[in-house]
Write an enzyme that holds these catalytic residues in place. Structure first.
Site, mmCIF file in Angstrom:
data_model
loop_
_atom_site.group_PDB
_atom_site.id
_atom_site.type_symbol
_atom_site.label_atom_id
_atom_site.label_comp_id
_atom_site.label_asym_id
_atom_site.label_seq_id
_atom_site.Cartn_x
_atom_site.Cartn_y
_atom_site.Cartn_z
ATOM 1 N N TRP A 99 0.731 -1.433 0.334
ATOM 2 C CA TRP A 99 0.077 -0.103 0.077
ATOM 3 C C TRP A 99 0.833 1.112 0.082
ATOM 4 O O TRP A 99 0.497 2.089 -0.615
ATOM 5 C CB TRP A 99 -0.921 -0.065 1.293
ATOM 6 N N ASP A 166 -1.992 6.991 6.213
ATOM 7 C CA ASP A 166 -2.950 6.059 5.642
ATOM 8 C C ASP A 166 -3.283 5.168 6.831
ATOM 9 O O ASP A 166 -2.284 4.328 7.232
ATOM 10 C CB ASP A 166 -2.420 5.111 4.695
ATOM 11 N N LYS A 190 -12.685 -1.560 6.687
ATOM 12 C CA LYS A 190 -11.903 -2.509 7.599
ATOM 13 C C LYS A 190 -12.527 -2.132 9.097
ATOM 14 O O LYS A 190 -12.184 -3.202 9.840
ATOM 15 C CB LYS A 190 -10.298 -2.392 7.333
HETATM 16 C C1 LIG Z 1 -7.238 -1.884 2.132
HETATM 17 C C2 LIG Z 1 -6.270 -0.859 2.131
HETATM 18 C C3 LIG Z 1 -6.151 0.242 1.220
HETATM 19 C C4 LIG Z 1 -6.853 0.298 0.063
HETATM 20 O O1 LIG Z 1 -7.952 0.774 0.199
HETATM 21 P P1 LIG Z 1 -9.240 0.833 -0.881
HETATM 22 O O2 LIG Z 1 -10.317 1.548 -0.288
HETATM 23 O O3 LIG Z 1 -9.572 -0.639 -1.519
HETATM 24 O O4 LIG Z 1 -8.669 1.801 -1.854
HETATM 25 C C5 LIG Z 1 -4.895 1.141 1.395
HETATM 26 N N1 LIG Z 1 -4.299 0.877 2.470
HETATM 27 C C6 LIG Z 1 -4.271 0.123 3.496
HETATM 28 C C7 LIG Z 1 -3.448 0.222 4.576
HETATM 29 C C8 LIG Z 1 -5.393 -0.843 3.430
HETATM 30 O O5 LIG Z 1 -5.443 -1.794 4.220
#
Ligand SMILES: *Cc1c(COP(=O)(O)O)cnc(C)c1O
Length: 356
Positions: A99, A166, A190
């Site tokens: 990511w 993030d 999540k």
């Molecule tokens: C799942 C995830 C993403 C991607 O998220 P999307 O909403 O599918 O774009 C990005 N960063 C992390 C840390 C994630 O767990």
């Protein structure tokens, strides 16, 4: 059979979230209409947006001077939106996995990226430490929880440049000092809601400094000025997010969630230490995620992986297969996952050990 849901995302939501959202799909706020079929500008839906933003601020203790935005496009769109709005010339990125790498790729479209450290040499099984952050960067970007590799930055870093994070897979899992960050973003699927919603927390002062003319939808200021209602928001996902936030509050807030998450993680990591057939992927306990726990079979039992997944299935344990880039297993232990589900997994691991 009761299911124990260990999927990494979309992932488990509280029973309360699902039940309340299901009711609103049939009859929203006594309107006789579905939350799917009423104007987002109706007073009833505006109240949902207002309460959602207020509860995010309350639960995360967000200080004055920050805006909470409810956007679309996932964390993946934020990989581009963050540098578009905050990067003048140069930004620093900590590369802790795929990511983070995707975030770096997008930032490079807009300016110079300094990769301050990378854990790539050991397949991202640790969090790099002791790296230098240049003082002339516009911000440092971190990925607090590396969903795929099971590593986590569990405290807010001290840096002298603005911090961007993030937090897709660990927001609401522990108290955070928001004042340390200029920008936090998280895909909702999540720890909050179904997919389709992205939570953004931005320091108002950080905006408007790049000199760029921004596309309207990609300008955080558009959404700040319009209360996240510039265009039609993802109404169901927001409604579900509100139910999750209410559930967090009713359970005692984020400090309580954190305590439970630590208990769950300890239960599983302790078993991984004890059980002769399994081992944790991340060696340093400080770097081990309390949200995504990656583990593999010990070498002597490497051929037993499919057998364990088959046993797990008979116990209602689902979503345990590891990401293809790590292999083995991954147990995601998000806020809504009860301790009993982790206990069921531990029991299955013990049973498997006694059979071999
Ligand atoms: C799942 C995830 C993403 C991607 O998220 P999307 O909403 O599918 O774009 C990005 N960063 C992390 C840390 C994630 O767990």
């Amino acid at each position: 059979m009761k299911k124990h849901n260990f999927f990494a995302g979309p992932s488990i939501l509280s029973e309360f979230t699902k039940e309340e959202t299901a009711k609103a799909v049939m009859d929203f706020a006594d309107t006789g209409l579905s939350v799917m079929e009423i104007s987002h500008r109706s007073a009833e839906f505006q109240a949902v947006v207002d309460e959602t933003i207020a509860l995010v601020k309350e639960l995360l203790e967000i200080p004055e001077g920050y805006s909470v935005l409810l956007l679309q496009g996932g964390a993946s769109l934020q990989f581009y939106m963050a540098p578009l709005n905050l990067m003048v010339k140069k930004a620093a990125y900590l590369n802790t996995g795929s990511w983070a790498s995707k975030a770096i790729k997008e930032a490079k479209l807009l300016g110079e990226v300094v990769e301050v450290a990378s854990s790539k040499d050991k397949n991202h099984s640790y969090i790099p430490k002791g790296y230098e952050v240049p003082s002339d960067v516009d911000y440092l970007h971190i990925t607090t929880n590396n969903t795929i590799y099971g590593t986590e930055i569990k405290s807010d870093p001290e840096v002298s440049v603005p911090l961007v994070a993030d937090m897709s897979s660990d927001i609401f899992s522990r108290p955070i000092d928001i004042s340390k960050y200029d920008l936090i973003y998280a895909g909702a699927q999540k720890n909050l809601a179904p997919s389709g919603l992205t939570l953004v927390i931005v320091k108002d002062d950080a905006l408007g400094k790049t000199g760029r003319t921004l596309p309207t939808m990609l300008d955080y200021q558009t959404h700040v000025s319009n209360g996240s209602m510039f265009n039609t928001p993802p109404c169901i996902a927001i409604y579900a997010a509100l139910q999750t936030l209410k559930w967090y509050k009713q359970k005692g807030g984020i400090a309580t969630m954190h305590k439970l998450n630590v208990v769950k993680a300890k239960l599983l990591y302790d078993e991984l230490e004890r059980n002769k057939m399994f081992k944790a992927v991340v060696p340093d306990p400080d770097d081990r995620s309390i949200m995504n726990i990656c583990f593999v079979m010990e070498e002597a039992y490497a051929d037993k992986e499919a057998d364990f997944l088959a046993l797990a299935k008979t116990k209602g344990l689902v979503g345990l297969k590891g990401h293809r880039s790590v292999g083995g297993f991954r147990a995601s232990t998000y806020n809504a996952l009860p301790v009993e589900s982790v206990q069921a997994l531990v029991d299955a691991m013990k049973e498997f050990e006694s059979k071999h």
